[in-house]
Design a protein around this motif. Structure first.
Motif, mmCIF file in Angstrom:
data_model
loop_
_atom_site.group_PDB
_atom_site.id
_atom_site.type_symbol
_atom_site.label_atom_id
_atom_site.label_comp_id
_atom_site.label_asym_id
_atom_site.label_seq_id
_atom_site.Cartn_x
_atom_site.Cartn_y
_atom_site.Cartn_z
ATOM 1 N N ALA A 143 0.855 -1.193 0.000
ATOM 2 C CA ALA A 143 0.000 0.000 0.000
ATOM 3 C C ALA A 143 0.884 1.232 0.000
ATOM 4 O O ALA A 143 2.050 1.186 0.416
ATOM 5 N N SER A 144 0.323 2.346 -0.516
ATOM 6 C CA SER A 144 1.018 3.633 -0.518
ATOM 7 C C SER A 144 0.099 4.671 0.098
ATOM 8 O O SER A 144 -1.100 4.730 -0.229
ATOM 9 N N VAL A 145 0.679 5.496 0.956
ATOM 10 C CA VAL A 145 -0.097 6.535 1.636
ATOM 11 C C VAL A 145 0.697 7.824 1.645
ATOM 12 O O VAL A 145 1.936 7.809 1.713
ATOM 13 N N ARG A 153 -8.006 3.159 7.517
ATOM 14 C CA ARG A 153 -7.557 1.890 6.949
ATOM 15 C C ARG A 153 -6.563 2.169 5.831
ATOM 16 O O ARG A 153 -6.859 2.918 4.896
ATOM 17 N N ILE A 154 -5.405 1.554 5.955
ATOM 18 C CA ILE A 154 -4.398 1.666 4.901
ATOM 19 C C ILE A 154 -4.494 0.474 3.966
ATOM 20 O O ILE A 154 -4.483 0.611 2.753
ATOM 21 N N VAL A 155 -4.579 -0.737 4.550
ATOM 22 C CA VAL A 155 -4.692 -1.950 3.777
ATOM 23 C C VAL A 155 -5.401 -2.989 4.645
ATOM 24 O O VAL A 155 -5.361 -2.912 5.886
ATOM 25 N N VAL A 227 4.334 -0.882 3.389
ATOM 26 C CA VAL A 227 3.650 0.410 3.301
ATOM 27 C C VAL A 227 4.663 1.449 2.849
ATOM 28 O O VAL A 227 5.678 1.665 3.524
ATOM 29 N N THR A 228 4.386 2.073 1.714
ATOM 30 C CA THR A 228 5.254 3.129 1.179
ATOM 31 C C THR A 228 4.653 4.478 1.527
ATOM 32 O O THR A 228 3.466 4.729 1.275
ATOM 33 N N VAL A 229 5.494 5.331 2.091
ATOM 34 C CA VAL A 229 5.057 6.668 2.489
ATOM 35 C C VAL A 229 5.410 7.636 1.364
ATOM 36 O O VAL A 229 6.586 7.808 1.027
#
Length: 920
Positions: A143-145, A153-155, A227-229
């Motif tokens: 996921a990317s945020v 919820r991110i993923v 998780v990619t920021v």
């Protein structure tokens, strides 16, 4: 009993009607409720009161009897046991149903006269065993945020359990097993961040999660979460290129090949993007054919016969002389109207040829005022029409008969009328049918109605441009006075106002004449995503995209193209704008307008080469004095070429540009639109000389010609071969007795309305006169002055092919004596001069010991003396002209073949140190 003859087995066994059973998975013993007992009233008799067995029959599903069996545990009590033949699997089948029936032992050990009970239904449920562990649907979740925000919820991760019962098949909870990460997971597998993320501190987070079922079995394998920021995201267009270059001849090119809309994961729908290409400064609104209006009409196959109502001011067309004019980029004449006193009154002699109710009115218009009436006409057949603009409405009033006083009004509502840009209007009237074309696009009238009784126009033949003529009666000092004035003044610019009576142009011709050759387009409509819409305005300067899906919208934007069908497109800058909006303002992104520009590069200029004509043309003077004269360019050849042609080749996802030097075909690629023949020096003397053109050829080809004493101009768009034929027919004629020895002409051609010009071909014409005609008393002085003119080069005759001159067989005795004396004296003087020069030359060389001569002495190294019998000039010069002109010795130049002809002339050529040739 046997003695009495009666049976001892009188009663059937009895069992319950229904049983409920439970069996554990992977086991085969069924626990029944109530327990299985069969009773027989014949007990305690041996055999008759005992239960020998149970039979299992198919239940409602038809498969129970195969998997299960029943056995007798105690024959006297009737206790039995139900069991499965093989261990049961809950995941395969959780419930089973079948029937069971008991039977006794009969009347003896062989089971004779055995009796059976009724059938009882047995329901068996297989109890699950927690034999499976959870398994994640995916082994890796990404996921990317954007940074700096908290997300609910991110993923979401998901695990499944293969057990059959809810107790063991449900995932009771998830757990992050990687310590010290700013994330949390709930029992549904939703992962969220517990604190705002910072891309500078940590760009990528990687951690592991596991899952447990309600039997506390842990997942067989844990799942990885990445998780990619992303840095702070601002909604907007990504990949915008401010400058786009277009090479003429490239066809269509995408304007935004890598452009996409970044929404930062915000929900957006009903998006609208408007692409605007500004071409108003290119010609009249956009890039069109660069030929003149008359040439374009010829190329498009338009019907001839149009009358120019706003011609360039001239003595023959003086009604436009009072109108101010403005420069135009396409060399056309633009007239300005101020809405008051700028009015053109077309003469009656012009209007008289424009009668009838079938005509086509065409004009270029750029509006600059509010309510305007640019055109008004009444002819002698008492029909009347006026064209006016009110707001964004164009209206045509038409009186089929002015005596009826009830005009018909045709009304159009057009954006092009009020946008202050150049537009071409073509109004085709075949009353009662009226068709309007704006920039080559058809528009039907929005309203047609009878305007009611209004004052009649004057029943006189009049035509006005810029206003209409109004008349009313005023009572002044108890007498009637006629007041005349202009009404409905036009404020704006007009150009190319023409009327052609008769049949109207077909739509294809009008579209060819005035449609824009450049504009916006969409690449492939078949690739347009679902829900996407494309709108293009008639001039193809505005393209609108509408859609709901952001991915389809981005693909559609990348399909927007610019096309230009002109091979020699007008170079320059076309500003570009991209505006984004939404229909639903609640979920609309606020995006600023993007601005850029399209640069149309300079096209490869065609090279028009004129050849096939030598620099000199020498003919006897009598040939020029004939009725047809002498052709000036009999072997003219015109060639148009390009230095380079660019070919774009697509191969294996790579693009190559191939430059090929090529010679273009004149029939396919080039069309000339004008050539000019101009005499150099003084203008032609109409009493003694003239240029002749085959007018039949000119008229047949539909070309126009202007023949004056200063030049001949041939105009009109035609192929190279046509212009070659016309120019080869140009002849030069002299009047008899003209004492002229040379005349120079210059020829040049052009295409694209003078945008590209050829080389200038210069031709020097020499007139050869016989000596008897030169020495005639009436011509002697003039011919001597012309012969001794310092700019005339005798050596230039060496390259000509001269016909034999006509000899005069009758020579008066006195003239013969004078000629012989003069020639003899001249020969003696020449010989003395030669010896004198050579003597001085030898003395100078001896004094300086071989040094070079001073600049004050006469260098005779290039001296050539030619004694030339005129009757043999052609044959002898054709063989040895080149060698004699370059390197003959002085003595050889003085020698000549013996010839006793009376018609001789002696030419002394001296090339001085200044490079100029002098002849004597």
């Amino acid at each position: 009993e046997s003695l009495c003859g009666s049976s001892s087995n009188k009663h059937k066994p009895w069992i319950e009607t229904e049983y409920q059973g439970i069996v554990m998975e992977n086991d085969n013993t069924v626990l029944l409720n109530p327990p299985l007992f069969a009773l027989d009233k014949d007990a305690p008799l041996h055999y008759a009161g005992e239960i020998c067995g149970f039979r299992v029959h198919n239940g409602p599903s038809g498969s129970g009897s195969v998997q299960f069996e029943a056995v007798v545990l105690d024959r006297s009590t009737g206790e039995g046991l139900v069991r499965s033949k093989e261990p049961l699997d809950c995941e395969s089948q959780r419930e089973h149903s079948f029937t069971i029936q008991a039977y006794d032992c009969g009347e003896g050990p062989d089971g004779v006269n055995s009796k059976k009970s009724h059938k009882a239904t047995v329901h068996v449920r297989v109890n699950d065993v927690n034999e499976f562990s959870p398994v994640f649907v995916e082994r890796r979740y990404e996921a990317s945020v954007p940074e700096g925000r908290l997300f609910d919820r991110i993923v979401r991760v998901e695990a499944l359990d293969a057990d059959c019962s809810p107790q063991y098949s449900q995932i009771c909870f998830y757990d992050i097993i990687t310590p010290n990460v700013p994330f949390a997971i709930d029992n549904d597998g939703n992962i969220k961040n517990t604190e705002p993320l910072d891309s500078k501190r940590e760009r990528v987070y990687t951690f592991w999660v596991t899952a447990f079922d309600c039997g506390k079995n842990r997942a067989q394998a844990d799942a990885q979460v990445v998780v990619t920021v992303k840095p702070s995201c601002k909604p907007g267009w990504i990949g915008w290129t401010k400058r786009v270059e277009y090479t003429p001849g490239s066809g269509s090119i995408p304007l935004f090949p890598s452009l996409h809309l970044e929404t930062c994961e915000e929900t957006v729908w009903n998006i609208q993007a408007t692409v605007e290409l500004q071409t108003g400064h290119i010609g009249k609104g956009c890039d069109r054919d660069s030929y003149s209006d008359r040439s374009v009409r010829r190329l498009c196959g338009a019907v001839r016969g149009e009358v120019d109502l706003l011609p360039p001011p001239s003595p023959a067309a003086n009604w436009t002389s009072a109108l101010p004019t403005l420069p135009s980029s396409d060399s056309s004449l633009v007239f300005s109207f101020n809405g008051s006193n700028h009015v053109a009154v077309v003469p009656d002699s012009v209007v008289s040829a424009l009668t009838g109710d079938h005509f086509t009115l065409q004009l270029w218009m750029r509006r600059g005022g509010a309510n305007i009436q640019p055109f008004c006409s009444t002819d002698d057949s008492f029909s009347h029409y006026s064209l006016s603009v009110h707001g964004c409405r164009l209206s045509l009033f038409y009186w089929p008969d002015v005596s009826a006083a009830r005009p018909v009004k045709f009304l159009w509502k057009l954006e092009q009328v009020c946008d202050s840009e150049w537009h071409h209007l073509s109004l085709s009237v075949q009353f009662p049918s009226v068709t309007l074309y704006v920039d080559g696009v058809t528009f039907d009238p929005a309203l047609i109605h009878d305007n009611g009784a209004i004052p009649n126009p004057a029943a006189r033949q009049r035509m006005f441009i810029g206003a209409c003529w109004g008349e009313n009666l005023l009572i002044n000092a108890n007498r009637l006075q006629l007041n005349v004035r202009y009404v409905g003044g036009y404020h704006g610019l007009l150009s190319g106002v023409t009327v052609r009576p008769g049949s109207v142009e077909p739509h294809s011709v009008v579209e060819c004449l005035y449609a824009c050759r450049e504009g916006l387009d969409f690449g492939d409509l078949e690739t347009l995503g679902s829900g996407m819409k494309v709108h293009v305005n008639p001039s193809q300067s505005v393209l609108v995209l509408e859609g709901d899906d952001i991915e389809s919208f981005n693909r559609a934007v990348q399909q927007v193209t610019y096309r230009n069908s002109l091979r020699f497109a007008t170079p320059g800058v076309r500003p570009l704008k991209l505006t984004t909006s939404c229909f639903n303002e609640e979920s609309c992104l606020s995006l600023k307008q993007l601005e850029g520009y399209l640069v149309v590069l300079q096209p490869d200029a065609p090279q028009i080469s004129l050849s096939g004509v030598g620099p000199h043309l020498a003919r006897p003077a009598p040939e020029f004095e004939g009725s047809r004269g002498v052709p000036l360019f009999p072997e003219l050849r015109i060639v148009c070429s390009l230095k380079y042609i660019l070919y774009n080749i697509q191969y294996e996802n790579a693009r190559y540009v191939l430059c090929v030097s090529a010679l273009m075909s004149d029939a396919v690629a080039h069309t000339l639109d004008g050539c000019e023949v101009q005499p150099l020096g003084e203008e032609l003397n109409p009493e003694r000389e003239e240029l002749l053109v085959d007018m039949d050829v000119v008229r047949e080809r539909g070309l126009e010609i202007i023949n004056t004493t200063a030049y001949i101009a041939i105009t009109g768009a035609e192929s190279i071969s046509v212009y070659e034929d016309v120019l080869r027919s140009v002849r030069y004629r002299l009047a008899k007795g003209s004492a002229r020895f040379e005349r120079r002409f210059r020829l040049s051609c052009s295409e694209m309305n003078g945008r590209y010009t050829s080389n200038e071909l210069t031709l020097e014409v020499n007139f050869l006169h016989s000596l008897d005609s030169l020495y005639h008393p009436s011509h002697l002085l003039a011919s001597q002055q012309q012969f001794l003119h310092p700019s005339h080069h005798a050596g230039e005759l060496s390259g000509h092919t001269l016909p034999n001159p006509h000899r005069n067989s009758v020579v008066p005795g006195a003239a013969t004596v004078i000629i012989m004396v003069c020639v003899g004296f001249l020969v003696v003087m020449v010989i003395l001069g030669v010896f004198r020069i050579r003597s001085i030359h030898r003395r100078g060389e001896g004094a300086r010991g071989g040094a070079k001569e001073g600049s004050s002495q006469w260098d005779d190294s290039a001296l050539t003396i030619i004694i030339n019998p005129m009757e043999s000039y052609e044959s002898r010069m054709g063989i040895s002209a080149d060698t004699e002109a370059e390197g003959e010795e002085d003595e050889e130049g003085a020698e000549s073949p013996d010839d006793t002809s009376d018609d001789q002339r002696i030419i002394i050529k001296k090339e001085g140190r200044d490079g100029n040739a002098r002849r004597y």
